[in-house]
Design an enzyme around this catalytic site. Structure first.
Site, mmCIF file in Angstrom:
data_model
loop_
_atom_site.group_PDB
_atom_site.id
_atom_site.type_symbol
_atom_site.label_atom_id
_atom_site.label_comp_id
_atom_site.label_asym_id
_atom_site.label_seq_id
_atom_site.Cartn_x
_atom_site.Cartn_y
_atom_site.Cartn_z
ATOM 1 N N TRP A 142 0.807 -1.222 0.000
ATOM 2 C CA TRP A 142 0.000 0.000 0.000
ATOM 3 C C TRP A 142 0.839 1.270 0.000
ATOM 4 O O TRP A 142 0.305 2.359 -0.174
ATOM 5 C CB TRP A 142 -0.898 0.016 1.253
ATOM 6 C CG TRP A 142 -0.139 -0.343 2.503
ATOM 7 C CD1 TRP A 142 -0.051 -1.597 3.046
ATOM 8 C CD2 TRP A 142 0.695 0.504 3.296
ATOM 9 N NE1 TRP A 142 0.790 -1.568 4.148
ATOM 10 C CE2 TRP A 142 1.255 -0.295 4.331
ATOM 11 C CE3 TRP A 142 1.015 1.857 3.251
ATOM 12 C CZ2 TRP A 142 2.121 0.215 5.278
ATOM 13 C CZ3 TRP A 142 1.888 2.369 4.202
ATOM 14 C CH2 TRP A 142 2.419 1.545 5.203
ATOM 15 N N ASN A 143 2.167 1.182 0.224
ATOM 16 C CA ASN A 143 2.900 2.422 0.513
ATOM 17 C C ASN A 143 3.145 3.280 -0.729
ATOM 18 O O ASN A 143 3.274 4.488 -0.621
ATOM 19 C CB ASN A 143 4.198 2.129 1.280
ATOM 20 C CG ASN A 143 5.169 1.314 0.486
ATOM 21 O OD1 ASN A 143 4.788 0.555 -0.403
ATOM 22 N ND2 ASN A 143 6.447 1.449 0.775
ATOM 23 N N LYS A 166 -3.418 -8.205 -7.464
ATOM 24 C CA LYS A 166 -4.022 -8.218 -6.118
ATOM 25 C C LYS A 166 -3.352 -7.100 -5.325
ATOM 26 O O LYS A 166 -2.281 -7.273 -4.742
ATOM 27 C CB LYS A 166 -3.771 -9.583 -5.466
ATOM 28 C CG LYS A 166 -4.838 -10.026 -4.466
ATOM 29 C CD LYS A 166 -5.040 -9.121 -3.286
ATOM 30 C CE LYS A 166 -3.984 -9.282 -2.226
ATOM 31 N NZ LYS A 166 -4.073 -8.226 -1.175
ATOM 32 N N PRO A 167 -3.976 -5.900 -5.290
ATOM 33 C CA PRO A 167 -3.375 -4.806 -4.529
ATOM 34 C C PRO A 167 -3.583 -5.013 -3.042
ATOM 35 O O PRO A 167 -4.383 -5.856 -2.626
ATOM 36 C CB PRO A 167 -4.169 -3.586 -5.015
ATOM 37 C CG PRO A 167 -5.506 -4.130 -5.388
ATOM 38 C CD PRO A 167 -5.273 -5.533 -5.882
ATOM 39 N N GLY A 216 6.448 -6.538 -0.957
ATOM 40 C CA GLY A 216 5.848 -6.480 0.375
ATOM 41 C C GLY A 216 6.861 -6.878 1.423
ATOM 42 O O GLY A 216 8.076 -6.778 1.207
ATOM 43 N N SER A 217 6.373 -7.353 2.553
ATOM 44 C CA SER A 217 7.259 -7.612 3.687
ATOM 45 C C SER A 217 8.057 -8.908 3.507
ATOM 46 O O SER A 217 7.653 -9.810 2.763
ATOM 47 C CB SER A 217 6.441 -7.682 4.970
ATOM 48 O OG SER A 217 5.557 -8.771 4.896
ATOM 49 N N GLU A 238 10.302 -8.513 -4.053
ATOM 50 C CA GLU A 238 10.930 -7.245 -3.620
ATOM 51 C C GLU A 238 10.465 -7.014 -2.191
ATOM 52 O O GLU A 238 9.282 -6.738 -1.956
ATOM 53 C CB GLU A 238 10.461 -6.085 -4.512
ATOM 54 C CG GLU A 238 11.030 -6.111 -5.911
ATOM 55 C CD GLU A 238 12.446 -5.541 -5.994
ATOM 56 O OE1 GLU A 238 13.065 -5.253 -4.952
ATOM 57 O OE2 GLU A 238 12.933 -5.396 -7.129
ATOM 58 N N LEU A 239 11.380 -7.117 -1.230
ATOM 59 C CA LEU A 239 10.963 -7.192 0.179
ATOM 60 C C LEU A 239 11.415 -5.966 0.982
ATOM 61 O O LEU A 239 11.850 -4.968 0.429
ATOM 62 C CB LEU A 239 11.484 -8.497 0.769
ATOM 63 C CG LEU A 239 11.108 -9.737 -0.075
ATOM 64 C CD1 LEU A 239 11.729 -10.999 0.493
ATOM 65 C CD2 LEU A 239 9.604 -9.893 -0.200
ATOM 66 N N GLU A 367 12.761 -4.300 10.551
ATOM 67 C CA GLU A 367 12.197 -3.141 9.861
ATOM 68 C C GLU A 367 11.161 -2.443 10.760
ATOM 69 O O GLU A 367 10.336 -3.104 11.379
ATOM 70 C CB GLU A 367 11.527 -3.605 8.562
ATOM 71 C CG GLU A 367 11.078 -2.456 7.680
ATOM 72 C CD GLU A 367 10.486 -2.945 6.351
ATOM 73 O OE1 GLU A 367 9.760 -3.956 6.344
ATOM 74 O OE2 GLU A 367 10.737 -2.294 5.316
HETATM 75 P P1 NAD Z 1 2.609 -7.227 3.324
HETATM 76 O O1 NAD Z 1 3.655 -8.252 3.108
HETATM 77 O O2 NAD Z 1 1.843 -7.253 4.594
HETATM 78 O O3 NAD Z 1 1.503 -7.292 2.163
HETATM 79 C C1 NAD Z 1 1.847 -7.125 0.799
HETATM 80 C C2 NAD Z 1 0.779 -7.780 -0.065
HETATM 81 O O4 NAD Z 1 0.788 -9.196 0.148
HETATM 82 C C3 NAD Z 1 -0.648 -7.319 0.237
HETATM 83 O O5 NAD Z 1 -1.344 -7.200 -0.980
HETATM 84 C C4 NAD Z 1 -1.206 -8.477 1.071
HETATM 85 O O6 NAD Z 1 -2.607 -8.594 1.025
HETATM 86 C C5 NAD Z 1 -0.526 -9.676 0.418
HETATM 87 N N1 NAD Z 1 -0.389 -10.882 1.244
HETATM 88 C C6 NAD Z 1 -0.359 -10.984 2.600
HETATM 89 N N2 NAD Z 1 -0.163 -12.269 2.966
HETATM 90 C C7 NAD Z 1 -0.061 -13.007 1.824
HETATM 91 C C8 NAD Z 1 0.179 -14.383 1.550
HETATM 92 N N3 NAD Z 1 0.357 -15.278 2.510
HETATM 93 N N4 NAD Z 1 0.248 -14.770 0.248
HETATM 94 C C9 NAD Z 1 0.105 -13.865 -0.745
HETATM 95 N N5 NAD Z 1 -0.130 -12.553 -0.542
HETATM 96 C C10 NAD Z 1 -0.205 -12.118 0.731
HETATM 97 O O7 NAD Z 1 3.310 -5.803 3.121
HETATM 98 P P2 NAD Z 1 2.661 -4.360 3.277
HETATM 99 O O8 NAD Z 1 2.448 -4.065 4.724
HETATM 100 O O9 NAD Z 1 1.516 -4.205 2.336
HETATM 101 O O10 NAD Z 1 3.845 -3.441 2.700
HETATM 102 C C11 NAD Z 1 4.924 -3.040 3.468
HETATM 103 C C12 NAD Z 1 6.148 -3.895 3.166
HETATM 104 O O11 NAD Z 1 6.464 -3.837 1.780
HETATM 105 C C13 NAD Z 1 7.402 -3.395 3.885
HETATM 106 O O12 NAD Z 1 8.118 -4.491 4.379
HETATM 107 C C14 NAD Z 1 8.182 -2.699 2.768
HETATM 108 O O13 NAD Z 1 9.567 -2.596 3.012
HETATM 109 C C15 NAD Z 1 7.860 -3.576 1.604
HETATM 110 N N6 NAD Z 1 8.101 -2.890 0.330
HETATM 111 C C16 NAD Z 1 9.185 -3.265 -0.423
HETATM 112 C C17 NAD Z 1 9.456 -2.596 -1.616
HETATM 113 C C18 NAD Z 1 10.651 -2.970 -2.468
HETATM 114 O O14 NAD Z 1 10.758 -2.470 -3.575
HETATM 115 N N7 NAD Z 1 11.562 -3.807 -2.013
HETATM 116 C C19 NAD Z 1 8.619 -1.561 -2.048
HETATM 117 C C20 NAD Z 1 7.529 -1.210 -1.268
HETATM 118 C C21 NAD Z 1 7.276 -1.890 -0.074
#
Ligand code: NAD
Length: 469
Positions: A142-143, A166-167, A216-217, A238-239, A367
């Site tokens: 979401w960021n 899937k956003p 994501g994370s 990309e984490l 983080e």
């Molecule tokens: P998140 O991992 O909680 O969620 C990301 C996405 O994954 C969401 O759409 C969520 O619904 C989905 N998701 C959750 N559990 C899942 C599963 N088991 N299987 C498949 N999909 C699942 O992350 P967040 O809180 O949305 O975003 C913040 C994180 O993203 C931070 O760790 C940040 O550093 C990272 N991030 C990394 C980059 C990069 O380029 N490396 C860029 C932006 C954000």
């Protein structure tokens, strides 16, 4: 909106977006039922056949007019993003404009990266083709709620894949609008949004997809890798990060302090390459800290739609609680609050500077993803490098020093995919966005990144023998 109202709307099969600054509902989208996902993947596979038969250039030409549409809608998209996740309005509009303005050159760069490559030796002529992989699941955070879908969807589509996007559950509305604009130009079924949380994301990963592009994370990335393993599905992850900034004894202190404040508190610290750990040479530590505190005091925090606000809220109460728990844990272990730290109502966390920190504290290892900068001094460059590398993450980093060659040498010793000298970590146009260690597994952007969205194939034939040979 209360937690109970949110639960009720889920029972009504609606996914509601909440404004984190006010708690008001912004709008809702229909939740994608889990049992509908295999059918959506099947339909995406059917749509991929025709799409995959086009050339890269034809696919780019179909998407080209989307630039003007994105540009025309940039203010509306930005306002929606700002309300859904709390980014200051000008930054959110800037994100939409960045995607619109860069679309044409991005398409050209992808087409050129995916062009055939000819390899010859005395025996064979081989053509390396970049073919579609099939169906791609793009799962985004979401960021950066416009940029992240954009950077995942474009190279996947141009490589000839169909995409299920899937956003994040926090920013479904703006992603829905983004997909709607692209779908004004794309053939039916090539780009399909899927709305929901981790359950819908996981169902997509487990479905019959060929490529999973995830941002994501680290925790979710590991789950996705495990779920994708049995099917040997291609993944790009990309984490998260825990980016260090090293300030050398000859650094321009104003420049370094300005960077530290901007890069620690931008988007309320909810940036994957936020500066979260700052290591400062002991000789300049106190003066650097003084300048950082002074600049932090000048930041205006509040409703992201208000003019002049540079720091908005955390995206939700869960993220606020996580950030405050890390600060509390550090303070209990001996850290001192040098700025911020005072309680704020709602989802807000005051921009905070912590000193007297060390690596036994969770806040120096995991983080934070909030407006917190931790400042620690070092006595030797070796010590600074050791501290910067003492983390499982390796996304971005920065080194500040007036002797640019010396700063670049230090930068090369830091274990991060992207390191900036006297500036941020993002590379020149055409560079990949890439993490090392547990921050990345595959990557995107730049020719090297674009090719990861395609299947490389090698077609070889004997070299023609000339008659006078
Ligand atoms: P998140 O991992 O909680 O969620 C990301 C996405 O994954 C969401 O759409 C969520 O619904 C989905 N998701 C959750 N559990 C899942 C599963 N088991 N299987 C498949 N999909 C699942 O992350 P967040 O809180 O949305 O975003 C913040 C994180 O993203 C931070 O760790 C940040 O550093 C990272 N991030 C990394 C980059 C990069 O380029 N490396 C860029 C932006 C954000």
């Amino acid at each position: 909106m209360s937690e109970q109202d949110v639960r009720q709307s889920r029972r009504d099969q609606q996914l509601v977006s909440i404004d984190p600054a006010t708690g008001e509902a912004v709008g809702s989208v229909p939740l994608t039922p889990l049992d509908a996902i295999p059918r959506l993947v099947f339909e995406a596979r059917n749509a991929q056949r025709g799409w995959g038969a086009l050339s890269h250039a034809q696919r780019a030409d179909i998407l080209r007019p989307a630039a003007a549409r994105l540009k025309a809608e940039a203010k509306r998209l930005g306002a929606l993003a700002s309300r859904e996740m709390g980014k200051p309005l000008p930054e959110a509009i800037g994100e939409a404009n960045y995607c619109a303005d860069g679309l044409a050159s991005e398409l050209d760069e992808i087409v050129s990266a995916l062009a055939d490559i000819v390899r010859e030796d005395g025996r064979l002529t081989s053509i390396l083709r970049h073919a579609p992989l099939g169906v791609c699941a793009a799962i985004t955070p979401w960021n950066f709620p416009i940029l992240m879908p954009h950077q995942s969807v474009l190279p996947a589509l141009l490589a000839g894949n169909s995409v299920l996007l899937k956003p994040s559950e926090e920013t479904s509305l703006v992603a829905c609008e983004y997909a709607r604009i692209l779908n004004e130009f794309l053939p039916a079924g090539v780009l399909t949004p899927v709305f929901g949380d981790g359950a819908q994301g996981r169902a997509l990963v487990l479905a019959d997809v060929n490529l999973i592009v995830f941002t994501g994370s680290r925790e979710t990335g590991k789950k996705i890798l495990a779920d994708a393993g049995p099917g040997l599905k291609r993944v790009i992850l990309e984490l998260g990060g825990k980016d260090p900034l090293v300030v050398l004894d000859d650094a321009d202190l104003d420049q370094a302090a300005a960077f530290a404040v901007r890069n620690s508190f931008r988007n309320a610290g909810q940036v994957c390459v936020s500066t979260e750990r700052i290591y400062v040479d002991a000789h300049i530590h106190d003066e650097f800290l003084r300048r950082m505190i002074e600049r932090t005091a000048g930041l205006k925090q509040g409703d992201p739609a208000e003019p002049g606000v540079g720091v908005g809220p955390m995206v939700n109460a869960r993220q606020k609680a996580k950030v405050l728990a890390q600060i509390d844990g550090a303070v209990r272990a001996g850290a001192r609050v040098a700025a911020g730290g005072e309680p704020r109502a709602g989802n807000f966390v005051a921009p905070t500077i912590l000193v007297d920190v060390d690596h036994s504290m969770e806040i120096m290892r995991e983080e934070t993803f909030g407006p917190v900068a931790c400042v620690q001094s070092f006595r030797t460059v070796d010590e600074a490098v050791r501290l910067a590398n003492d983390t499982p993450f390796g996304l971005g980093a920065a080194v500040f020093g007036s002797d640019a060659a010396r700063a670049a040498e230090v930068a090369a010793r830091i274990e991060a995919g992207m390191v900036g000298v006297n500036g941020g970590c993002g590379g020149a146009n055409g560079s990949p966005w890439v993490g090392m260690k547990e921050s990345g597994y595959g990557f995107h952007s730049g020719p090297e990144g674009h090719r990861q969205f395609a299947q490389v194939r090698v077609i070889s034939r004997p070299r023609a023998v000339t008659s006078d040979a």
